[in-house]
Design a protein around this motif. Sequence first.
Motif, mmCIF file in Angstrom:
data_model
loop_
_atom_site.group_PDB
_atom_site.id
_atom_site.type_symbol
_atom_site.label_atom_id
_atom_site.label_comp_id
_atom_site.label_asym_id
_atom_site.label_seq_id
_atom_site.Cartn_x
_atom_site.Cartn_y
_atom_site.Cartn_z
ATOM 1 N N ASP A 233 3.766 2.253 2.579
ATOM 2 C CA ASP A 233 3.130 2.055 3.945
ATOM 3 C C ASP A 233 4.008 1.098 4.530
ATOM 4 O O ASP A 233 4.223 0.074 4.018
ATOM 5 N N ALA B 185 1.880 4.987 0.952
ATOM 6 C CA ALA B 185 1.521 6.376 2.148
ATOM 7 C C ALA B 185 1.496 7.673 1.255
ATOM 8 O O ALA B 185 1.260 8.415 1.734
ATOM 9 N N ASP C 235 -2.263 11.884 -6.652
ATOM 10 C CA ASP C 235 -2.507 11.511 -5.294
ATOM 11 C C ASP C 235 -2.718 10.093 -4.974
ATOM 12 O O ASP C 235 -3.252 9.329 -5.970
ATOM 13 N N VAL C 236 -2.603 9.912 -3.708
ATOM 14 C CA VAL C 236 -2.772 8.377 -3.374
ATOM 15 C C VAL C 236 -4.440 8.333 -3.250
ATOM 16 O O VAL C 236 -4.905 9.116 -2.642
ATOM 17 N N ILE C 237 -5.063 7.135 -3.532
ATOM 18 C CA ILE C 237 -6.609 6.992 -3.457
ATOM 19 C C ILE C 237 -6.503 5.622 -2.781
ATOM 20 O O ILE C 237 -5.752 4.724 -2.937
ATOM 21 N N ASN C 238 -7.935 5.266 -2.470
ATOM 22 C CA ASN C 238 -8.340 4.136 -2.115
ATOM 23 C C ASN C 238 -7.490 3.388 -1.074
ATOM 24 O O ASN C 238 -7.359 2.391 -1.044
ATOM 25 N N TRP C 239 -7.330 3.978 -0.076
ATOM 26 C CA TRP C 239 -6.468 3.776 1.195
ATOM 27 C C TRP C 239 -5.073 3.033 0.855
ATOM 28 O O TRP C 239 -4.561 2.188 1.389
ATOM 29 N N GLY C 240 -4.350 3.683 -0.132
ATOM 30 C CA GLY C 240 -3.241 3.219 -0.495
ATOM 31 C C GLY C 240 -3.088 2.197 -1.721
ATOM 32 O O GLY C 240 -2.184 1.805 -2.131
ATOM 33 N N HIS C 241 -4.262 1.984 -2.269
ATOM 34 C CA HIS C 241 -4.144 1.056 -3.180
ATOM 35 C C HIS C 241 -4.266 1.238 -4.572
ATOM 36 O O HIS C 241 -4.160 0.492 -5.684
ATOM 37 N N ARG D 214 0.967 -1.142 0.057
ATOM 38 C CA ARG D 214 -0.186 0.259 0.035
ATOM 39 C C ARG D 214 0.895 1.286 -0.066
ATOM 40 O O ARG D 214 1.788 1.339 0.742
#
Length: 91
Positions: free
Chosen positions: A21, A5, A54-60, A3
């Motif tokens: 992460d 971060a 940007d990071v999306i979907n809780w790092g996925h 994932r």
Amino acid sequence: MKRLAGVNATFKPFTLSLLWDGGGEQEADLSGLISLSPHFAVFADDPDAFAKVDVINWGHGIAWENGLDYSVENLARIADEQADVDGWRHE
């Protein structure tokens, strides 16, 4: 499964710095994707838009302001493959 971060564009064209992460950092050069994909080719004409990621979907995954997204699985695969080849660079 990894994932993210954090993600940032680097000074290298179409390259992202990936902060994982739990630690670790890699780079992923997406210039091949941009040159081959009709969807991602928009960044060839507008490199500044590439930096707005940007990071999306809780790092996925990651996404850009234009609505394009990309999975963390593919990013990790690209980063791992490129790390295995010293000095790899698609120009």
